[in-house]
Scaffold this motif. Structure first.
Motif, PDB file in Angstrom:
ATOM      1  N   ALA A  54       9.212  -0.172   4.667  1.00  0.00           N
ATOM      2  CA  ALA A  54       8.199  -1.238   4.576  1.00  0.00           C
ATOM      3  C   ALA A  54       8.415  -2.144   3.372  1.00  0.00           C
ATOM      4  CB  ALA A  54       6.799  -0.618   4.546  1.00  0.00           C
ATOM      5  N   GLY A  55       9.665  -2.497   3.108  1.00  0.00           N
ATOM      6  CA  GLY A  55       9.959  -3.404   2.006  1.00  0.00           C
ATOM      7  C   GLY A  55       9.921  -2.779   0.633  1.00  0.00           C
ATOM      8  N   VAL A  56      10.048  -1.452   0.576  1.00  0.00           N
ATOM      9  CA  VAL A  56      10.020  -0.733  -0.700  1.00  0.00           C
ATOM     10  C   VAL A  56      11.220   0.204  -0.780  1.00  0.00           C
ATOM     11  CG1 VAL A  56       8.775   1.082  -1.952  1.00  0.00           C
ATOM     12  CG2 VAL A  56       7.524  -0.844  -0.999  1.00  0.00           C
ATOM     13  N   ASP A  57      11.917   0.168  -1.919  1.00  0.00           N
ATOM     14  CA  ASP A  57      12.974   1.142  -2.196  1.00  0.00           C
ATOM     15  C   ASP A  57      12.358   2.278  -2.992  1.00  0.00           C
ATOM     16  OD1 ASP A  57      14.987  -0.340  -0.984  1.00  0.00           O
ATOM     17  OD2 ASP A  57      15.636  -1.270  -2.864  1.00  0.00           O
ATOM     18  N   VAL A  58      12.425   3.492  -2.438  1.00  0.00           N
ATOM     19  CA  VAL A  58      11.928   4.671  -3.153  1.00  0.00           C
ATOM     20  C   VAL A  58      13.055   5.157  -4.051  1.00  0.00           C
ATOM     21  CG1 VAL A  58      11.007   6.994  -2.956  1.00  0.00           C
ATOM     22  CG2 VAL A  58      10.374   5.251  -1.267  1.00  0.00           C
TER      23      VAL A  58
ATOM     24  N   ASP B 284       0.848  -1.188   0.000  1.00  0.00           N
ATOM     25  CA  ASP B 284       0.000   0.000   0.000  1.00  0.00           C
ATOM     26  C   ASP B 284       0.888   1.245   0.000  1.00  0.00           C
ATOM     27  OD1 ASP B 284      -1.786   2.044   0.406  1.00  0.00           O
ATOM     28  OD2 ASP B 284      -2.514   1.315   2.341  1.00  0.00           O
ATOM     29  N   PRO B 285       0.884   2.023  -1.072  1.00  0.00           N
ATOM     30  CA  PRO B 285       1.770   3.193  -1.132  1.00  0.00           C
ATOM     31  C   PRO B 285       1.436   4.259  -0.084  1.00  0.00           C
ATOM     32  CG  PRO B 285       0.300   3.144  -3.018  1.00  0.00           C
ATOM     33  CD  PRO B 285       0.100   1.860  -2.291  1.00  0.00           C
ATOM     34  N   ILE B 286       0.176   4.341   0.318  1.00  0.00           N
ATOM     35  CA  ILE B 286      -0.189   5.307   1.358  1.00  0.00           C
ATOM     36  C   ILE B 286       0.498   4.951   2.664  1.00  0.00           C
ATOM     37  CG2 ILE B 286      -2.098   6.223   2.747  1.00  0.00           C
ATOM     38  CD1 ILE B 286      -1.991   7.332  -0.110  1.00  0.00           C
ATOM     39  N   ASP B 287       0.581   3.659   2.970  1.00  0.00           N
ATOM     40  CA  ASP B 287       1.242   3.222   4.199  1.00  0.00           C
ATOM     41  C   ASP B 287       2.723   3.597   4.201  1.00  0.00           C
ATOM     42  OD1 ASP B 287       1.169   1.876   6.762  1.00  0.00           O
ATOM     43  OD2 ASP B 287       2.387   0.327   5.789  1.00  0.00           O
ATOM     44  N   ILE B 288       3.363   3.514   3.050  1.00  0.00           N
ATOM     45  CA  ILE B 288       4.779   3.885   2.944  1.00  0.00           C
ATOM     46  C   ILE B 288       4.964   5.357   3.301  1.00  0.00           C
ATOM     47  CG2 ILE B 288       6.713   4.166   1.345  1.00  0.00           C
ATOM     48  CD1 ILE B 288       5.349   1.814  -0.249  1.00  0.00           C
ATOM     49  N   ILE B 289       4.160   6.218   2.706  1.00  0.00           N
ATOM     50  CA  ILE B 289       4.282   7.659   2.951  1.00  0.00           C
ATOM     51  C   ILE B 289       3.858   7.995   4.384  1.00  0.00           C
ATOM     52  CG2 ILE B 289       3.630   9.959   2.146  1.00  0.00           C
ATOM     53  CD1 ILE B 289       5.310   8.153   0.202  1.00  0.00           C
ATOM     54  N   PHE B 290       2.831   7.330   4.876  1.00  0.00           N
ATOM     55  CA  PHE B 290       2.383   7.507   6.260  1.00  0.00           C
ATOM     56  C   PHE B 290       3.523   7.190   7.230  1.00  0.00           C
ATOM     57  CE2 PHE B 290       0.661   5.426  10.061  1.00  0.00           C
ATOM     58  CZ  PHE B 290      -0.109   6.455  10.585  1.00  0.00           C
TER      59      PHE B 290
END
Length: 128
Positions: free
Chosen positions: A91-95, A4-10
């Motif tokens: 959260a398991g994502v490379d920005v 969920d991209p919102i969770d990453i930014i949150f």
């Protein structure tokens, strides 16, 4: 991608001491008029590299009872997203990168009459 991209930014915004505690949220449920709020919305996006890289467009609306404070917090949010978020792993994502779509603009809330500044960014990421 299944993140969920919102969770990453949150998670990212909540980790910053310069952002008011509890201000970032993915919805307005339980919000009271007068609460300083950064509401995050997924406004679109698309897959860039098959089964690898996504682009997600995120709108952020900053609510505050003071217009200058709303503008300042929206610009600060924009600055962090554009200048600090790229290169982070959350959260398991490379920005990989963040681009401006729209700088914060004045969008007063029609119901509460609170001051709102909203902008939009494109976030490019891969799951790790």
């Amino acid at each position: 991608m299944k993140v969920d991209p919102i969770d990453i930014i949150f998670q990212y915004l909540n980790s910053l001491p310069e952002i008011p505690a509890g201000a970032p949220t993915g919805d307005l449920v339980g919000r009271k008029v007068g609460d300083t709020t950064i509401c995050l919305y997924n406004s679109g996006g698309f897959r860039i590299v098959r089964d690898r890289m996504d682009r997600v467009d995120i709108e952020y609306d900053v609510y505050h009872t003071d217009r200058a404070q709303a503008a300042g917090l929206a610009l600060l949010t924009r600055e962090f997203l554009l200048e600090d978020l790229p290169g982070k792993t959350i959260a398991g994502v490379d920005v990989l990168d963040v681009d401006d779509i729209s700088i914060p603009r004045y969008l007063p809330d029609e119901d509460s009459r609170e001051h709102v500044y909203g902008g939009e960014v494109a976030i490019f990421y891969v799951e790790t």
